[in-house]
Design an enzyme around this catalytic site. Sequence first.
Site, PDB file in Angstrom:
ATOM      1  N   THR A 183      -7.012 -41.528 -15.877  1.00 37.44           N
ATOM      2  CA  THR A 183      -6.418 -42.515 -16.957  1.00 37.44           C
ATOM      3  C   THR A 183      -7.333 -42.444 -18.181  1.00 37.44           C
ATOM      4  O   THR A 183      -7.275 -42.909 -19.149  1.00 37.44           O
ATOM      5  CB  THR A 183      -6.712 -43.848 -16.369  1.00 37.44           C
ATOM      6  N   LYS A 184      -8.558 -41.564 -17.853  1.00 41.52           N
ATOM      7  CA  LYS A 184      -9.555 -41.467 -18.992  1.00 41.52           C
ATOM      8  C   LYS A 184      -8.999 -40.315 -20.191  1.00 41.52           C
ATOM      9  O   LYS A 184      -8.334 -39.448 -19.920  1.00 41.52           O
ATOM     10  CB  LYS A 184     -11.039 -41.452 -18.727  1.00 41.52           C
TER      11      LYS A 184
END
Length: 372
Positions: A183-184
Amino acid sequence: MADSITVTSPLLPPLEEFTPYLQRIWDSKRLTNGGPFHEQLERELAEYLGVQHLSLFSNGTLALVTALQALRITGEVITTPYSFVATSHSLLWNNLKPVFVDIDPVTKNLDPRRIAEAITPATSAILPVHCYGVPCDVEGIQAVADTYGLKVIYDAAHAFGVRHNGASILNNGDLSILSFHATKVFNTFEGGAIICRDEKIKQRIDYLKNFGFADEVTVMAPGINGKMNELQAAFGVLQLRYIDEALSRRQKVFEYYRSALEGIPGISLLEQPQGLDWNYAYCPILVDGERFGVSRDELYDRYRAENILVRRYFYPLICEFPMYRGLPSSDLSQLGNAYNVSRQVLCLPIYPDLDPQTQAKIIEVLMRAQAA
Ligand SMILES: *Cc1c(COP(=O)(O)O)cnc(C)c1O
């Protein structure tokens, strides 16, 4: 849900470009334990980020847990309640006591003016977060740390590639940790790193992430298995070729939101300080229900009804979770800024492939909520 719009979507290079990397791993039969891709990614990331030493990890949480071990932190650690729960969990896993201090309402980061009053003889470190990739008041925090002889470890999980006045913000404090979770901004499926400026500390970190082995027959500490494997590292090497393009596409998405939402009564966007090269990791807005006419949670529900999966990062506060609630510093009346922000925040979808039509639809839901 088939065609839901998620708050983020991972950066994935073309699959066929990854195949030669896999071939090299199969040919070398080096799967982990500091293989060639691991060494290459450490070198290339340190150069790209503009930092001296970087040690790769299998995820950001193990990097945090190990960073606290590397500096032999004891007793109490001052931290922010406004973060992902892994920040404080890393303290509990080290038998350390979190001491929550309120945030600055503008940066959403630990307020250095509030730190001194929370220090006791047991305090040994400060664990701030560069929330959303916006830098903490690093000078203010360092000044308190120097006055009281405290270590500073930054949870920089959101801050990949962020520069302030031309310099990487990852060089502040004693250590910084990154997350390369899917998700980064930059991902290796799962992954993380510790950044440091001292070669001896880097050495200790590298021992600690490999069971404490200093050589074949010497174990110098009760280390953990925090090693990044070759699949993750190879993916990171390929991913790094696409990161600049991904960041500029994120910026376009953010600018579109800004131009559409700026000036709407009761909606405020994140303020970026002067001289910031930001990574556009998140697009948080604050919804002032009184002025906007619709509450944050009502707006959240309207998005959900349209299958647009906006997120309330960070709500609830860490200090509201059961394992933290009983701490003396979890008193919400002392954490007013963090409390208010957690009740107003909504993170809108932002990722490199978010197309303008989809974005227009996301903006329209907010406009309609206001009109209704
Ligand atoms: C993602 C995140 C972490 C944890 O990183 P993982 O790689 O998922 O273990 C820690 N702190 C913050 C602030 C994060 O957002």
